[in-house]
Design a protein around this motif. Sequence first.
Motif, short mmCIF file in Angstrom:
data_model
loop_
_atom_site.label_atom_id
_atom_site.label_comp_id
_atom_site.label_asym_id
_atom_site.label_seq_id
_atom_site.Cartn_x
_atom_site.Cartn_y
_atom_site.Cartn_z
N PRO A 293 8.28 9.91 6.29
CA PRO A 293 9.70 9.92 6.63
C PRO A 293 10.27 10.46 5.41
N GLY A 294 11.66 10.73 5.47
CA GLY A 294 12.50 11.34 4.40
C GLY A 294 12.81 10.19 3.33
N LEU A 295 13.71 10.66 2.36
CA LEU A 295 13.91 9.60 1.17
C LEU A 295 14.74 8.47 1.73
N ASN A 296 14.47 7.39 1.36
CA ASN A 296 15.20 6.25 1.77
C ASN A 296 15.07 5.66 3.30
N GLU A 297 14.23 6.43 3.95
CA GLU A 297 13.75 6.10 5.31
C GLU A 297 12.32 5.35 5.30
N PRO A 298 12.44 4.26 6.36
CA PRO A 298 11.21 3.38 6.18
C PRO A 298 10.08 4.08 6.72
N GLY A 299 8.81 3.50 6.24
CA GLY A 299 7.50 4.03 6.72
C GLY A 299 6.51 3.02 6.07
N GLU A 300 5.55 2.94 6.89
CA GLU A 300 4.17 1.92 6.61
C GLU A 300 3.50 2.45 5.25
N ILE A 301 3.41 1.66 4.40
CA ILE A 301 2.73 1.76 3.24
C ILE A 301 1.31 2.09 3.32
N LEU A 302 0.60 3.44 2.90
CA LEU A 302 -0.66 3.55 2.88
C LEU A 302 -1.20 3.79 1.30
N ILE A 303 -2.14 3.06 1.00
CA ILE A 303 -2.63 3.12 -0.35
C ILE A 303 -4.02 3.79 -0.33
N LYS A 304 -4.00 4.43 -1.66
CA LYS A 304 -5.45 5.08 -1.99
C LYS A 304 -5.42 4.60 -3.46
N ALA A 305 -6.48 3.86 -3.83
CA ALA A 305 -6.44 3.59 -5.37
C ALA A 305 -7.91 3.06 -5.85
N PRO A 306 -8.31 3.17 -7.00
CA PRO A 306 -9.59 2.57 -7.43
C PRO A 306 -9.70 1.02 -7.49
N ASN B 257 -10.47 7.91 6.89
CA ASN B 257 -11.34 8.95 6.46
C ASN B 257 -10.70 9.85 5.22
N ASP B 258 -9.71 9.57 4.83
CA ASP B 258 -8.84 10.13 3.64
C ASP B 258 -8.98 9.17 2.43
N GLY B 259 -9.63 8.05 2.89
CA GLY B 259 -9.47 7.04 1.63
C GLY B 259 -8.34 6.19 1.65
N PHE B 260 -7.48 6.21 2.31
CA PHE B 260 -6.26 5.38 2.47
C PHE B 260 -6.22 4.02 3.34
N TRP B 261 -5.80 2.92 2.77
CA TRP B 261 -5.86 1.59 3.64
C TRP B 261 -4.40 1.36 3.99
N ALA B 262 -4.30 1.13 5.28
CA ALA B 262 -2.89 0.88 5.96
C ALA B 262 -2.61 -0.49 5.69
N SER B 263 -1.67 -0.89 5.02
CA SER B 263 -1.02 -2.04 4.52
C SER B 263 -0.41 -3.14 5.75
N GLY B 264 0.36 -2.28 6.54
CA GLY B 264 1.03 -3.08 7.58
C GLY B 264 2.25 -3.53 7.19
N ASP B 265 2.63 -3.20 5.73
CA ASP B 265 3.99 -3.06 5.20
C ASP B 265 5.07 -2.07 5.28
N VAL B 266 6.11 -1.91 5.25
CA VAL B 266 7.16 -0.97 5.49
C VAL B 266 7.67 -1.13 4.17
N ALA B 267 8.11 0.09 3.54
CA ALA B 267 8.78 0.13 2.36
C ALA B 267 9.54 1.75 2.72
N SER B 268 10.50 1.82 1.78
CA SER B 268 11.17 3.19 1.68
C SER B 268 10.96 3.62 0.05
N VAL B 269 11.32 5.09 -0.06
CA VAL B 269 11.10 5.39 -1.45
C VAL B 269 12.23 6.29 -1.82
N ASP B 270 12.97 6.00 -3.05
CA ASP B 270 14.22 7.02 -3.40
C ASP B 270 13.76 8.28 -4.23
N ALA B 271 14.96 8.92 -4.57
CA ALA B 271 14.51 10.31 -5.23
C ALA B 271 13.98 10.06 -6.45
N GLN B 272 14.28 8.90 -7.00
CA GLN B 272 13.52 8.63 -8.31
C GLN B 272 12.00 8.13 -8.30
#
Length: 491
Positions: A340-353, A368-383
């Motif tokens: 999604p674009g900035l400030n638009e919602p999408g499911e959170i996918l996480i790749k982390a140690p 297969n890319d190492g990401f876990w699908a959280s089932g949570d929705v968030a947006s991210v801003d320009a910062q």
Amino acid sequence: MTTSAGPILAALKAAATTEDGQQARLLGDDGSYTLAEVVAQSERLAATLSALGVQPGDRVAHLGKNSAALLILLFACARMGCVLMPLNWRLSGKEWAWMLDDAAPRVLLTLHGYQTQAAELGVPTYDLGALIARGSADDRVPDTGRGGDDLLLVYTSGSTGRPKGAVHGQDAVWANAQFSAAMHDYNLGGRQDRVLTILPMFHVGGLAIQTLSALLSGAQVRVMTAFEPNQMAALHESFKPTLTLHVPATLQAMLALPAWSGLDLSDLRAVAIGSTDVPLGLISALQDRGIPALQVYGATESGPISIFQTVDQALAQPGSIGTAPRGVEIKLRNASGAQPGLNEPGEILIKAPNLASRYWPDKPLIDNDGFWASGDVASVDAQGVYWFRDRLKNVVISGGENIYPAEIERVLRGIAGIADCCVVGVPSARWGQTPVAVIEGEARPLEPIQKQLSDELARYKHPRRIIFVDALPRNAMGKVVRDDVRALVLE
């Protein structure tokens, strides 16, 4: 499997070398210990468990409330290369039996009067306190635990069916501890942090957002056996914590205390808070007293620290969940699979140690890319700051539009006199689904509520019905159970 020594025990031993040997660093209602004593006690307990037949890779179940002994047990498991399986003491005997049958632990260790129930579960059962007391200074077993070994088996809530066991390795637990240290800046500039643990350590939140990392960083940790508001108030006066961790339900209970306004919180430099969407009113109640409320986002599968606020972010951007630390990769994915674009919602996918390696026993957790699908929705801003929207399963699709119940709930909680509420979707012949708001408390005129909704939300997001109930249905953690709310509405 890696060949280096286990990072958890190595960090504990390193922290023990920096203490003065006089001040207890781990305090519980069952005893107080310096870090050197924690090392020694965990060595003795490991030898005792080995004598009971526990082998590397075995599961060691625990049934009991918070204690210093539970952390000693964790370090003993890290030393042996076996897996701690903490059971939720609020569950029923049938739920415990299902998990024990699923994981087949070698032994079940108990505390706080759970021996009778545990004895009926068909697993060899021992009192943890008695096992710790049994050990002698001469008891030793080799330090066989390694970074690649499994260390924690923690079961999810099972809100969509049977609970799933998330398996966390030593390296993952250590990575999460480092994220926690980055979030909290333990003992920075020579200060001695004091951490008050109030949440149950059968959840990774209570164990790993602050408690374990603080201890490994040399902070002083006071473990409450179980949360009780008046006891916590007393500990604010006597222990004078500099850090603690809340969920909305526990913080709301503290705010309801008559003593809250006069409570001495002068040493409290920050409060971490998470587990679910956090009402802005709770954040303001802390920050109005000069205490930053650090929102932290994660889940059982993610360590649980994936995104968090620093003190500066908490003060500047209340309501956000912060940014991802170095080493954590976050992607957002919309319903069509695109970013999604900035400030638009999408499911959170996480790749982390600090992600769990798998679901027990060997079910995949990541793609297969190492990401876990959280089932949570968030947006991210320009910062690069993330803003939580809702659980994906809670989204109400009405007339082709996505409606996020958490957005409506934030508006409702901002209305004077509304302490809590829950918005759920119900079937609609015309729209597919429509939102219904259930408000906790006595019935009140709807006009002011509807006006506030009109002032802040588009018309299509407004609840089609508003229902008042004496109390919202909650689970053992104090979270509102949406399925039960939905059933109540449909009745």
